[in-house]
Enzyme design. Structure first.
Site, PDB file in Angstrom:
ATOM      1  N   GLU A   1      44.789  29.607  46.643  1.00  0.00           N
ATOM      2  CA  GLU A   1      45.549  30.042  45.469  1.00  0.00           C
ATOM      3  C   GLU A   1      46.878  30.663  45.916  1.00  0.00           C
ATOM      4  OE1 GLU A   1      43.238  32.295  42.610  1.00  0.00           O
ATOM      5  OE2 GLU A   1      44.638  31.756  41.013  1.00  0.00           O
TER       6      GLU A   1
ATOM      7  N   ASP B   1      48.730  33.109  45.262  1.00  0.00           N
ATOM      8  CA  ASP B   1      48.969  34.526  45.553  1.00  0.00           C
ATOM      9  C   ASP B   1      48.649  34.867  47.007  1.00  0.00           C
ATOM     10  OD1 ASP B   1      46.400  33.911  44.514  1.00  0.00           O
ATOM     11  OD2 ASP B   1      45.938  36.028  44.258  1.00  0.00           O
TER      12      ASP B   1
ATOM     13  N   HIS C   1      47.657  35.041  36.794  1.00  0.00           N
ATOM     14  CA  HIS C   1      47.104  33.786  36.258  1.00  0.00           C
ATOM     15  C   HIS C   1      47.862  33.419  34.975  1.00  0.00           C
ATOM     16  CE1 HIS C   1      42.853  34.087  38.313  1.00  0.00           C
ATOM     17  NE2 HIS C   1      43.760  33.584  39.111  1.00  0.00           N
TER      18      HIS C   1
ATOM     19  N   ASP D   1      39.436  37.408  47.871  1.00  0.00           N
ATOM     20  CA  ASP D   1      39.388  37.939  46.501  1.00  0.00           C
ATOM     21  C   ASP D   1      38.170  38.840  46.247  1.00  0.00           C
ATOM     22  OD1 ASP D   1      41.742  36.944  45.346  1.00  0.00           O
ATOM     23  OD2 ASP D   1      40.831  35.015  44.930  1.00  0.00           O
TER      24      ASP D   1
ATOM     25  N   TYR E   1      38.220  43.441  37.294  1.00  0.00           N
ATOM     26  CA  TYR E   1      38.372  42.251  38.148  1.00  0.00           C
ATOM     27  C   TYR E   1      37.083  41.443  38.152  1.00  0.00           C
ATOM     28  CZ  TYR E   1      40.076  39.657  42.248  1.00  0.00           C
ATOM     29  OH  TYR E   1      40.512  38.678  43.112  1.00  0.00           O
TER      30      TYR E   1
ATOM     31  N   HIS F   1      43.310  41.832  47.640  1.00  0.00           N
ATOM     32  CA  HIS F   1      44.026  42.590  46.603  1.00  0.00           C
ATOM     33  C   HIS F   1      43.514  44.030  46.595  1.00  0.00           C
ATOM     34  CE1 HIS F   1      45.677  38.978  44.730  1.00  0.00           C
ATOM     35  NE2 HIS F   1      44.478  38.475  44.627  1.00  0.00           N
TER      36      HIS F   1
ATOM     37  N   HIS G   1      41.882  31.029  51.204  1.00  0.00           N
ATOM     38  CA  HIS G   1      41.851  30.583  49.806  1.00  0.00           C
ATOM     39  C   HIS G   1      43.217  29.962  49.520  1.00  0.00           C
ATOM     40  CE1 HIS G   1      41.368  30.766  45.522  1.00  0.00           C
ATOM     41  NE2 HIS G   1      41.703  32.021  45.310  1.00  0.00           N
TER      42      HIS G   1
ATOM     43  N   HIS H   1      36.482  32.633  44.065  1.00  0.00           N
ATOM     44  CA  HIS H   1      36.253  32.055  42.764  1.00  0.00           C
ATOM     45  C   HIS H   1      36.825  30.633  42.635  1.00  0.00           C
ATOM     46  CE1 HIS H   1      40.439  32.755  41.130  1.00  0.00           C
ATOM     47  NE2 HIS H   1      40.460  33.310  42.308  1.00  0.00           N
TER      48      HIS H   1
HETATM   49 FE1  FEO Z   1      42.020  33.645  43.719  1.00  0.00          FE
HETATM   50 FE2  FEO Z   1      43.804  36.307  44.602  1.00  0.00          FE
HETATM   51  O1  FEO Z   1      43.533  34.523  44.301  1.00  0.00           O
END
Ligand code: FEO
Length: 404
Positions: free
Chosen positions: A81, A83, A23, A164, A192, A225, A79, A145
């Site tokens: 995002e 990543d 981030h 996530d 996290y 992750h 998601h 999130h």
């Molecule tokens: Fe919210 Fe691992 O991206």
């Protein structure tokens, strides 16, 4: 290297040992991370999520070593995002018409980031996708999130692909929770949750209860992750419910920044008072200019109360504590208390400014803060120790609903 998880499911992600921040600079990843992507080869084939963009060529190459890309029937984008979606552009060059299953909000976030009109298929909670022997059952997870998040359960292998949720920024050559150092694993899982999911705790509770209501058997939780929860996967679900429920341990943390050690001396004297009154409470002192900000947040997350200190500088507070207070405000902690302290030479605004920050962050003030002009004298130190004692008395009284 791709790895079989079950007869049908293969991990096709990327372990990123070198990642040190995430981030932007917002989240430190001392232990690296992984971007977990999964290939389900049932009668139909589905790919769940991808990896961060810098690894997109490597990801597609590895995937080709496992499967003819044209055999992928569905892509599941849990998601938007980057990543997890970052390799989509590279992948979609090869299989441009493959349908991408995702939430309505993810269509928006993916289009917004990649400016591509791929073959999106919107899914909602309770929708299913038949893969042959097993089905995917989707559950939207808004604000866990991002607004676009979702997860799915694969009925054949009884796996929850949680994106996530339940993840950790934790690079490991071992893929499963039972094979790694448990202290490292839970340190990263706690960090996290504390730093990313705390503001959404109400939603965490509601969504977990919604999933539990499906009464699904659970063999494994595969997050996007870190390691996969193979051994006792319900443990992390139970842990999330505890973390989401205004979590605190019997810990008090003193966080401060200091110019010439006077505020530090104040913190140490207050700590002596705390220790006298409550010897069994875990007590930590953190100079926020010396400690990773995300680790500071994790300690605040674990604390029932904090003391926050800063010297006065230019009618304000010091930089590192200001940054941490900004993070604390955004994380919307609940059920926590505080008091402020700080040294000064002439104008002395720091304590009032710290109190304003903490009040705005929803922390309950235990007592008015304490200031010391210049270096604490022995008389000041006595007062600071008494301040620590009184802090505990008032804190305990607040908990009991009595007046100290
Ligand atoms: Fe919210 Fe691992 O991206």
């Amino acid at each position: 290297m791709n790895r079989k998880i079950t007869d049908t499911v293969t991990w096709v992600g990327k372990i990123d040992w070198e990642l040190k921040t995430f981030h932007g600079e917002e989240y430190s990843t001392d232990q690296g991370t992984s971007y977990n992507s999964y290939l389900i080869e049932d009668e139909k084939t589905a790919l769940i999520d991808t990896v961060w963009m810098p690894f997109s060529k490597e990801f597609v190459k590895n995937l080709k070593n496992t499967i003819d890309l044209n055999e992928i029937d569905y892509i599941i984008a849990n998601h938007g995002e980057v990543d997890h979606s970052g390799a989509l552009p590279e992948l979609m060059k090869e299989i441009p018409d493959t349908p991408i299953y995702c939430t309505k909000k993810a269509i928006d976030s993916l289009k917004g980031q990649y400016h591509e009109d791929w073959n999106f298929v919107e899914v909602k909670t309770g929708d299913t996708l038949d893969l042959g022997e097993g089905q995917l059952i989707f559950v939207e997870m808004p604000m866990l999130h991002w607004p676009d998040n979702m997860l799915e359960y694969y009925t054949k292998d009884k796996i929850l692909f949680s994106n996530d949720a339940f993840g950790q920024h934790y690079a490991s050559e071992e893929l499963f929770n039972d094979l790694v150092d448990q202290n490292e694993l839970f340190t990263e899982a706690t960090k996290y949750y504390a730093n990313i999911l705390t503001p959404f705790s109400g939603m965490v509770t509601r969504k977990i209860n919604e999933i539990l209501a499906f009464d699904l058997e659970l063999n494994m939780i595969c997050p996007a992750h870190g390691v996969l929860w193979r051994e006792a996967p319900a443990q992390i679900v139970k842990q999330y419910l505890e973390w989401a429920d205004n979590y605190q341990e019997d810990q008090i943390t003193i966080i401060y920044d200091t110019m010439w050690k006077n505020t530090k001396l104040m913190g140490e004297a207050i700590a002596e008072g705390l220790k006298i009154k409550s010897p069994n409470t875990r007590l930590k002192l953190i100079n926020t200019s010396l400690v990773d900000k995300n680790d500071v947040i994790t300690e605040v997350f674990k604390s029932r109360a904090i003391l926050v200190g800063s010297s006065t500088i230019n009618n304000g507070i010091l930089n590192s504590i200001a940054g941490v207070l900004e993070m604390i405000e955004g994380l919307k902690f609940k059920n926590k208390s505080y008091a402020a302290f700080g040294s000064y030479g002439w104008s002395g605004e720091s304590v009032q400014l710290l109190e304003k920050h903490m009040d705005r962050s929803g922390f309950e003030k235990v007592m008015d803060g304490i200031k010391v002009k210049w270096t604490p004298t022995e008389e000041n130190s006595k007062k600071l120790r008494a301040f620590g004692v009184e802090f505990i008395e008032k804190l305990d009284a607040m908990k009991d609903g009595t007046n100290a």
